[in-house]
Design an enzyme around this catalytic site. Structure first.
Site, short mmCIF file in Angstrom:
data_model
loop_
_atom_site.label_atom_id
_atom_site.label_comp_id
_atom_site.label_asym_id
_atom_site.label_seq_id
_atom_site.Cartn_x
_atom_site.Cartn_y
_atom_site.Cartn_z
N TYR A 54 0.85 -1.19 0.00
CA TYR A 54 0.00 0.00 0.00
C TYR A 54 0.89 1.24 0.00
O TYR A 54 1.49 1.58 1.01
CB TYR A 54 -0.93 0.01 1.22
CG TYR A 54 -1.87 -1.17 1.32
CD1 TYR A 54 -2.15 -1.97 0.21
CD2 TYR A 54 -2.48 -1.50 2.53
CE1 TYR A 54 -3.00 -3.06 0.32
CE2 TYR A 54 -3.33 -2.58 2.63
CZ TYR A 54 -3.59 -3.36 1.53
OH TYR A 54 -4.44 -4.44 1.65
N PRO A 201 -15.95 -5.61 2.50
CA PRO A 201 -17.29 -6.08 2.87
C PRO A 201 -18.40 -5.18 2.34
O PRO A 201 -19.56 -5.57 2.34
CB PRO A 201 -17.25 -6.08 4.40
CG PRO A 201 -16.26 -5.02 4.75
CD PRO A 201 -15.21 -5.09 3.68
#
Length: 336
Positions: A54, A201
């Site tokens: 990242y 999610p």
């Protein structure tokens, strides 16, 4: 909540930190990102998820800065290795020398003595998983990491890895529009006592904003390239979002809270890690913990989120998912 069978305890919901530094548009200003991280920790969301890719690497440095002044002891820190971007070329690596080198570099960037949960981010299909796990086991024995995790690993890879050293968590994409893990991966984790960490999610923000999400994405936001976010597929996927909206209205919560609550209700061995860059969105996300769903409502949501409700693959490079993560047999490995 307990994650896995080795005694690792995390907050019921985690925070995916990727979007603060990478892939979802321009990195957020450091002061804003640290303010969000501090707010999360003080709100009880203490399970922080990052990776050396990242940024690359800048997200780990950011988290290291945020954990100064006594906050390190308040969090459960997860990071990952396995995706190398040396000289601008992506390579999946799981050889022992790289595992150790990556771990030492992450410890330095995070400025910590030990990583709580260390995942293999993607599986190197050239290296037997037993070889990668052997080095990770040594890092546990040396006190550099506490627990081992896998991300996007097949059922057979999980079994083979777990036989070398207990796997504490498997990270996988799981949401109302990504449910392929329910067939084999989730049952395998449950059979072996492995915790499940659900990334994306909220369908990479789809359940928070619906199809209009693409209108506000930066040009360098990876979602602009993902199959599900292409206009033709979005037009189809809009129906799924509209059905979730209608149900959330009846429940008195937001569509995102409903989608997140559905993941929470999958079991007490599942920890979703929604990401966000805004404190107000974070507050809405933790509101999902208060949404209670009946078995009938769960069934209704599951019928809404059938595979045919979704058009487009979840990733550009499906080759880098659990469906393609088997490694060669241990007998094929030649030591130097």
């Amino acid at each position: 909540m307990k994650l896995g069978s080795q005694g690792f305890e995390v907050s019921a919901q985690g925070l995916g930190c990727m979007g603060l530094s990478a892939f979802y548009g321009a990195p957020k200003p450091e002061t804003d990102a640290i303010a969000l991280l501090h707010h999360a920790i003080h709100s009880g969301v203490t399970f922080l998820d990052t990776s050396d890719i990242y940024g690359p690497q800048t997200n780990e440095i950011l988290i290291g800065k945020a954990l100064k002044d006594g906050l390190r002891e308040k969090v459960e820190l997860a990071t990952k290795f396995g995706i190398s971007f040396a000289e601008g070329k992506r390579e999946i690596k799981g050889d022992p020398a790289y595992v150790r080198e990556a771990c030492m570099a992450s410890l330095k960037r995070l400025d910590v003595a030990c990583i709580d949960l260390y995942y293999q981010h993607r599986i190197d299909t050239r290296v037997p998983i037993e070889i990668t796990m052997g080095e990770l086991k040594k890092l546990v024995e040396e006190g550099k990491i506490k627990y081992i995790g896998l991300s996007e690993a097949s059922a057979s890879t999980i079994r083979r890895a777990h036989a070398v050293h207990p796997i504490t968590a498997v990270q996988l994409e799981w949401s109302l529009w990504t449910r392929d893990v329910e067939e084999e991966i989730v049952p395998t984790c449950r059979e072996l006592g492995i915790g499940i960490v659900a990334y994306s999610p909220l369908g990479r923000g789809f359940f928070a904003s619906g199809p209009k999400i693409v209108e506000n994405l930066d040009n360098n936001d990876i979602r602009k390239t993902l199959p599900r976010f292409q206009q033709e597929n979005l037009d189809h996927n809009k129906t799924l979002y509209e059905k979730v909206c209608a149900m959330s209205e009846k429940k008195g919560c937001t569509p995102a809270q409903l989608a997140l609550a559905w993941v929470h209700h999958q079991g007490d061995d599942v920890c979703p890690i929604p990401g966000t860059t805004k404190i107000e969105n974070f507050n809405r996300n933790i509101g999902a913990l208060s949404v209670r769903l009946t078995p009938e409502e769960m069934s209704e949501l599951e019928s809404i989120g059938q595979p045919e409700s979704v058009k487009g693959e979840r990733s550009i490079a499906m080759v880098l998912t659990f469906k393609n993560s088997d490694t060669p047999p241990l007998s094929s490995w030649k030591t130097a």
